[in-house]
Enzyme design. Structure first.
Site, PDB file in Angstrom:
ATOM      1  N   SER A 138       0.850  -1.195   0.000  1.00 36.03           N
ATOM      2  CA  SER A 138       0.000   0.000   0.000  1.00 36.03           C
ATOM      3  C   SER A 138       0.878   1.234   0.000  1.00 36.03           C
ATOM      4  CB  SER A 138      -0.895   0.002   1.249  1.00 36.03           C
ATOM      5  OG  SER A 138      -1.511   1.259   1.446  1.00 36.03           O
ATOM      6  N   TYR A 151      -3.044  -0.694  10.025  1.00 34.48           N
ATOM      7  CA  TYR A 151      -3.010  -1.023   8.600  1.00 34.48           C
ATOM      8  C   TYR A 151      -1.635  -0.724   8.002  1.00 34.48           C
ATOM      9  CZ  TYR A 151      -4.297  -1.031   3.654  1.00 34.48           C
ATOM     10  OH  TYR A 151      -4.355  -1.285   2.315  1.00 34.48           O
TER      11      TYR A 151
END
Length: 254
Positions: A138, A151
């Site tokens: 990400s 995350y």
């Protein structure tokens, strides 16, 4: 170009969103697709779509956090040319309001889940002297994102593990790369907005879209096309790399 004929591709989380787009594209390019998915119904639906278009696919209901389940599925599949570690979950919160349970849940799915798939796939690839792994990292593994503590931790770990594998298995003919998307318009995003911004869905969608300098979110098909390239023979000289697909977020968002 970019043919996956006669190749077997394992895709985790292939029942929806990015994973589904990758499964459909890989099947169109000739791969036999093996979808590992906690949601058995979603996986079966993807398989039906692939078969309706003349492709070949199989669904396996398994939890990526359970090493034995994953090992059993990989042994059942047998020959594996491609692994796409796509299954993952999100979490909103900073370090102070991320509970221990939240942290462990994100870790178990995103980090341990990827580890379990690496662990199960590598012996099969080593035995054949070749293989390709692409894992979803990400932009959060590149830059700080507000309220994404757990995350970000998980996606940074996925990137680091993937680079370690690229080094360790280089001489076994196994490649390992990561993809780092910015926001991608998936059903998850729509559900997140509806849950957290009731009555302001369109306003929030526009705000999230314009957080990418290009002015919109990515489409799952765009991420799938990058995954196809990295898993194809055309990318045979590429390993140990991360590929942001972010609409300019990392370099231009300052």
């Amino acid at each position: 170009m970019f043919s996956l004929q006669a190749k077997h591709a394992v895709i985790t989380g292939g029942g929806s969103g990015i994973g589904k787009a990758i499964a459909l594209l890989f099947a169109r390019q000739g791969a036999t697709v093996h979808i590992i998915e906690l949601n058995a119904g979603a996986a079966t639906q993807t398989v039906h779509e692939i078969e309706a278009n003349g492709g070949r696919a199989f669904a396996y209901s398994a939890d990526v956090t359970d090493r034995q389940q994953i090992t059993d599925v990989f042994q059942l599949i047998g020959d594996i040319d491609i692994l796409v570690n796509n299954a993952g979950i999100a979490h909103v919160g900073n370090v102070e309001n991320t509970t221990e349970a939240d942290f462990e849940r994100v870790y178990n799915v995103n980090v341990k889940g990827a580890y379990n798939c690496f662990y199960a796939a590598l012996p099969l690839m080593k035995a054949r002297g070749k293989g390709c792994m692409v894992s979803m990292a990400s932009i959060a593994s590149w830059v700080g994102i507000a309220d994404r503590f757990a995350y970000s931790m998980s996606k940074g770990a996925v990137h680091a593990m993937s680079m370690s594998l690229a080094r360790d298995y280089l001489h076994h003919g196994i490649r390992s790369n990561t993809i780092s998307p910015a926001r991608v318009h998936t059903p998850f995003v729509d559900g997140f907005i509806a849950k957290n911004y009731a009555g302001k869905e369109q306003e929030m969608f526009e705000k999230l879209s314009h957080s990418q300098p290009i002015g919109r979110m990515a489409k799952p098909d765009e991420v799938a096309s990058l995954a196809l390239y990295l898993c194809s023979d055309e990318a045979s000289f590429i390993t140990g790399c991360d590929y942001p697909i972010d609409g300019g977020f990392i370099k231009l968002n300052n």
